[in-house]
Motif scaffolding. Structure first.
Motif, PDB file in Angstrom:
ATOM      1  N   HIS A  76       0.615  -1.203  -0.307  1.00  0.00           N
ATOM      2  CA  HIS A  76      -0.026  -0.202  -0.034  1.00  0.00           C
ATOM      3  C   HIS A  76       1.093   1.296  -0.204  1.00  0.00           C
ATOM      4  CE1 HIS A  76       0.709   1.397   4.451  1.00  0.00           C
ATOM      5  NE2 HIS A  76       0.933  -0.417   4.793  1.00  0.00           N
ATOM      6  N   PRO A  77       0.751   2.434  -1.179  1.00  0.00           N
ATOM      7  CA  PRO A  77       1.766   2.981  -0.647  1.00  0.00           C
ATOM      8  C   PRO A  77       1.835   3.993   0.808  1.00  0.00           C
ATOM      9  CG  PRO A  77      -0.509   4.070  -1.816  1.00  0.00           C
ATOM     10  CD  PRO A  77      -1.062   2.543  -1.159  1.00  0.00           C
ATOM     11  N   ALA A  78       3.245   4.630   0.704  1.00  0.00           N
ATOM     12  CA  ALA A  78       3.927   4.656   1.551  1.00  0.00           C
ATOM     13  C   ALA A  78       2.791   6.236   2.365  1.00  0.00           C
ATOM     14  CB  ALA A  78       4.879   5.401   1.873  1.00  0.00           C
ATOM     15  N   ARG A  79       2.937   6.440   3.491  1.00  0.00           N
ATOM     16  CA  ARG A  79       1.784   7.848   4.090  1.00  0.00           C
ATOM     17  C   ARG A  79       2.900   9.151   3.747  1.00  0.00           C
ATOM     18  NH1 ARG A  79      -2.158   9.405   7.350  1.00  0.00           N
ATOM     19  NH2 ARG A  79      -1.710  11.438   8.348  1.00  0.00           N
ATOM     20  N   GLY A  80       1.932   9.988   2.877  1.00  0.00           N
ATOM     21  CA  GLY A  80       2.644  11.249   2.494  1.00  0.00           C
ATOM     22  C   GLY A  80       3.649  12.367   3.850  1.00  0.00           C
ATOM     23  N   LEU A  81       4.628  12.899   3.201  1.00  0.00           N
ATOM     24  CA  LEU A  81       4.732  13.886   4.586  1.00  0.00           C
ATOM     25  C   LEU A  81       3.899  15.543   4.149  1.00  0.00           C
ATOM     26  CD1 LEU A  81       8.901  14.268   2.407  1.00  0.00           C
ATOM     27  CD2 LEU A  81       7.681  13.346   4.381  1.00  0.00           C
ATOM     28  N   LEU A  82       3.896  15.231   5.649  1.00  0.00           N
ATOM     29  CA  LEU A  82       3.033  17.189   5.807  1.00  0.00           C
ATOM     30  C   LEU A  82       4.290  17.899   5.603  1.00  0.00           C
ATOM     31  CD1 LEU A  82       0.522  18.131   5.875  1.00  0.00           C
ATOM     32  CD2 LEU A  82       0.655  17.863   8.546  1.00  0.00           C
ATOM     33  N   LYS A 104       6.125  22.253 -10.006  1.00  0.00           N
ATOM     34  CA  LYS A 104       5.894  21.977 -11.026  1.00  0.00           C
ATOM     35  C   LYS A 104       5.778  20.366 -11.220  1.00  0.00           C
ATOM     36  CE  LYS A 104       7.451  22.908 -15.670  1.00  0.00           C
ATOM     37  NZ  LYS A 104       5.677  23.339 -16.233  1.00  0.00           N
ATOM     38  N   ASP A 105       5.514  20.006 -11.596  1.00  0.00           N
ATOM     39  CA  ASP A 105       5.212  18.653 -12.512  1.00  0.00           C
ATOM     40  C   ASP A 105       5.204  17.180 -10.914  1.00  0.00           C
ATOM     41  OD1 ASP A 105       5.097  19.241 -15.247  1.00  0.00           O
ATOM     42  OD2 ASP A 105       7.624  18.913 -14.844  1.00  0.00           O
ATOM     43  N   GLN A 106       5.121  18.132  -9.803  1.00  0.00           N
ATOM     44  CA  GLN A 106       4.582  16.870  -9.068  1.00  0.00           C
ATOM     45  C   GLN A 106       3.503  16.369  -8.731  1.00  0.00           C
ATOM     46  OE1 GLN A 106       7.875  16.467  -4.944  1.00  0.00           O
ATOM     47  NE2 GLN A 106       8.701  19.003  -5.990  1.00  0.00           N
ATOM     48  N   ASP A 107       3.376  15.579  -8.209  1.00  0.00           N
ATOM     49  CA  ASP A 107       2.010  14.753  -7.791  1.00  0.00           C
ATOM     50  C   ASP A 107       1.824  15.091  -6.328  1.00  0.00           C
ATOM     51  OD1 ASP A 107       0.079  13.404  -7.484  1.00  0.00           O
ATOM     52  OD2 ASP A 107       0.253  11.628  -7.706  1.00  0.00           O
ATOM     53  N   VAL A 108       1.929  16.037  -6.199  1.00  0.00           N
ATOM     54  CA  VAL A 108       1.015  15.998  -4.337  1.00  0.00           C
ATOM     55  C   VAL A 108      -0.054  17.178  -4.018  1.00  0.00           C
ATOM     56  CG1 VAL A 108       3.944  16.812  -4.344  1.00  0.00           C
ATOM     57  CG2 VAL A 108       2.132  18.672  -4.797  1.00  0.00           C
ATOM     58  N   PHE A 109      -0.462  17.605  -3.421  1.00  0.00           N
ATOM     59  CA  PHE A 109      -1.608  17.977  -2.550  1.00  0.00           C
ATOM     60  C   PHE A 109      -1.144  18.715  -1.768  1.00  0.00           C
ATOM     61  CE2 PHE A 109      -5.462  18.738   0.236  1.00  0.00           C
ATOM     62  CZ  PHE A 109      -6.570  18.109  -0.233  1.00  0.00           C
ATOM     63  N   TYR A 110      -2.256  20.013  -2.663  1.00  0.00           N
ATOM     64  CA  TYR A 110      -1.567  22.012  -2.379  1.00  0.00           C
ATOM     65  C   TYR A 110      -2.824  22.246  -1.711  1.00  0.00           C
ATOM     66  CZ  TYR A 110      -1.161  26.653  -1.648  1.00  0.00           C
ATOM     67  OH  TYR A 110      -1.209  27.931  -1.455  1.00  0.00           O
ATOM     68  N   SER A 111      -2.799  21.910   0.141  1.00  0.00           N
ATOM     69  CA  SER A 111      -4.258  22.167   0.689  1.00  0.00           C
ATOM     70  C   SER A 111      -4.226  23.551   0.033  1.00  0.00           C
ATOM     71  CB  SER A 111      -3.731  22.046   1.761  1.00  0.00           C
ATOM     72  OG  SER A 111      -5.075  22.288   2.918  1.00  0.00           O
ATOM     73  N   VAL A 112      -5.658  23.885   0.274  1.00  0.00           N
ATOM     74  CA  VAL A 112      -5.985  25.610  -0.474  1.00  0.00           C
ATOM     75  C   VAL A 112      -7.321  25.510   1.175  1.00  0.00           C
ATOM     76  CG1 VAL A 112      -7.928  26.905  -1.242  1.00  0.00           C
ATOM     77  CG2 VAL A 112      -6.897  24.943  -2.773  1.00  0.00           C
ATOM     78  N   SER A 113      -7.309  27.059   1.697  1.00  0.00           N
ATOM     79  CA  SER A 113      -7.248  27.326   3.209  1.00  0.00           C
ATOM     80  C   SER A 113      -8.855  27.656   2.135  1.00  0.00           C
ATOM     81  CB  SER A 113      -6.129  28.871   3.475  1.00  0.00           C
ATOM     82  OG  SER A 113      -5.389  27.586   3.781  1.00  0.00           O
ATOM     83  N   ARG A 114      -9.477  27.660   4.365  1.00  0.00           N
ATOM     84  CA  ARG A 114     -10.576  28.534   3.798  1.00  0.00           C
ATOM     85  C   ARG A 114     -10.462  30.249   4.379  1.00  0.00           C
ATOM     86  NH1 ARG A 114     -13.194  24.578   2.314  1.00  0.00           N
ATOM     87  NH2 ARG A 114     -13.735  22.711   3.208  1.00  0.00           N
ATOM     88  N   PRO A 141      -8.910  16.633   3.630  1.00  0.00           N
ATOM     89  CA  PRO A 141      -8.886  16.137   2.990  1.00  0.00           C
ATOM     90  C   PRO A 141      -7.029  16.211   3.086  1.00  0.00           C
ATOM     91  CG  PRO A 141     -10.530  18.669   2.497  1.00  0.00           C
ATOM     92  CD  PRO A 141      -9.700  17.797   3.550  1.00  0.00           C
ATOM     93  N   ILE A 142      -6.477  16.810   3.691  1.00  0.00           N
ATOM     94  CA  ILE A 142      -4.954  17.211   4.051  1.00  0.00           C
ATOM     95  C   ILE A 142      -5.047  14.998   4.478  1.00  0.00           C
ATOM     96  CG2 ILE A 142      -3.746  17.040   5.611  1.00  0.00           C
ATOM     97  CD1 ILE A 142      -3.837  20.228   5.653  1.00  0.00           C
ATOM     98  N   GLU A 143      -5.829  15.096   4.857  1.00  0.00           N
ATOM     99  CA  GLU A 143      -5.505  13.236   6.414  1.00  0.00           C
ATOM    100  C   GLU A 143      -5.212  12.481   5.323  1.00  0.00           C
ATOM    101  OE1 GLU A 143      -4.687  10.109   8.625  1.00  0.00           O
ATOM    102  OE2 GLU A 143      -3.876  12.276   8.795  1.00  0.00           O
ATOM    103  N   ALA A 144      -6.900  12.685   4.553  1.00  0.00           N
ATOM    104  CA  ALA A 144      -7.187  11.526   2.622  1.00  0.00           C
ATOM    105  C   ALA A 144      -5.463  11.177   1.765  1.00  0.00           C
ATOM    106  CB  ALA A 144      -8.197  12.215   2.168  1.00  0.00           C
ATOM    107  N   GLY A 148      -0.863   8.448   0.367  1.00  0.00           N
ATOM    108  CA  GLY A 148       1.011   8.578   0.216  1.00  0.00           C
ATOM    109  C   GLY A 148       1.494   9.545  -0.633  1.00  0.00           C
ATOM    110  N   GLN A 149       0.460  11.428  -1.199  1.00  0.00           N
ATOM    111  CA  GLN A 149       0.936  11.860  -1.610  1.00  0.00           C
ATOM    112  C   GLN A 149       1.255  12.939  -0.306  1.00  0.00           C
ATOM    113  OE1 GLN A 149      -2.958  13.330  -3.673  1.00  0.00           O
ATOM    114  NE2 GLN A 149      -2.043  14.176  -4.620  1.00  0.00           N
ATOM    115  N   ASP A 150       2.854  13.869  -1.054  1.00  0.00           N
ATOM    116  CA  ASP A 150       2.723  14.828  -0.001  1.00  0.00           C
ATOM    117  C   ASP A 150       2.070  15.760   0.302  1.00  0.00           C
ATOM    118  OD1 ASP A 150       4.891  13.415   0.400  1.00  0.00           O
ATOM    119  OD2 ASP A 150       6.492  14.263  -1.220  1.00  0.00           O
ATOM    120  N   VAL A 151       1.727  16.678   1.253  1.00  0.00           N
ATOM    121  CA  VAL A 151       0.804  17.551   1.266  1.00  0.00           C
ATOM    122  C   VAL A 151       1.456  18.694   1.309  1.00  0.00           C
ATOM    123  CG1 VAL A 151      -1.547  18.677   2.648  1.00  0.00           C
ATOM    124  CG2 VAL A 151      -1.414  16.114   2.294  1.00  0.00           C
TER     125      VAL A 151
END
Length: 218
Positions: free
Chosen positions: A17-23, A43-53, A102-105, A110-113
């Motif tokens: 299973h995917p290793a847990r990503g970095l926060l 650029k060109d990375q498969d990461v999750f950028y958290s959008v703030s409210r 969304p961050i925990e998911a 396995g995505q870096d956040v």
């Protein structure tokens, strides 16, 4: 740089299973160039950028859902009371918060956040997620920071002075961060961010017991 492949670990049943990503949290004074640096680094990375409210009004050119999720005061408070924020803060009469779900998911996938937030928010994240990687983006000097703020032409002289006063206070907190990146040369700063990300992935503390077991078992 090509998108990074997700590392995998093996659970007790022998299934991968995917290793847990970095926060990863990046912060620094307003005008230090965090947004430009982030865009080049990711650029060109498969990461999750958290959008703030935020409860503030959108500025010219800002895209709802991309730059911020713009919400009402009532909507923000409802989410806050429900424990929906990893961190939250108030600045200049407006509220800002980082949605937790969304961050925990993304981390579990396995995505870096990546979080780009205020200094006080970064401190809150460290309290709730001790393994988070905190990076402080440092301006070359306060005079250069003033030049950049004035160049944006979006604030009055009084507002700029308030931001510079706050920047002085924030810089004094830089020693509490894991890394400090000087943003005087954008290309070099981007390389520094990649180096930090790679180094954190290679830290022995992040190697799972399953992965180590698979190595010594051969």
């Amino acid at each position: 740089m090509a998108a990074a492949m997700l590392e995998k670990t093996t659970n007790e049943d022998g299934q991968e299973h995917p290793a847990r990503g970095l926060l990863i949290v990046m912060t620094g004074a307003s005008g230090v160039g965090k947004g430009t640096l982030r865009e080049r680094w990711l650029k060109d990375q498969d990461v999750f950028y958290s959008v703030s409210r935020t409860t503030r009004q959108a500025r010219a050119g800002e895209r709802p859902g991309t730059d911020y999720h713009f919400v009402t005061e009532a909507e923000f408070l409802t989410e806050l009371e429900g424990g929906g924020f990893l961190e939250h803060a108030e600045f200049a009469g407006n509220r800002y918060g980082t949605p937790r779900g969304p961050i925990e998911a993304a981390l579990e996938r396995g995505q870096d956040v990546i979080l780009e937030i205020e200094v006080l928010g970064a401190v809150q994240v460290r309290q709730q997620a001790p393994d988070a990687v905190l990076i402080f983006i440092m301006p070359p000097s306060l005079s250069e920071l003033r030049r950049r703020l004035e160049g944006r032409a979006t604030e009055t002289g009084e507002q700029i002075e308030r931001r510079l006063t706050r920047a002085r206070e924030e810089i004094l907190e830089a020693h509490n961060f894991d890394y400090v990146v000087m943003n005087d040369d954008l290309d070099r700063a981007v390389l520094d961010m990649h180096a930090i990300q790679r180094a954190e992935r290679l830290r022995s503390a992040r190697l799972s017991a399953g992965r180590l077991g698979g190595i010594v078992g051969h």
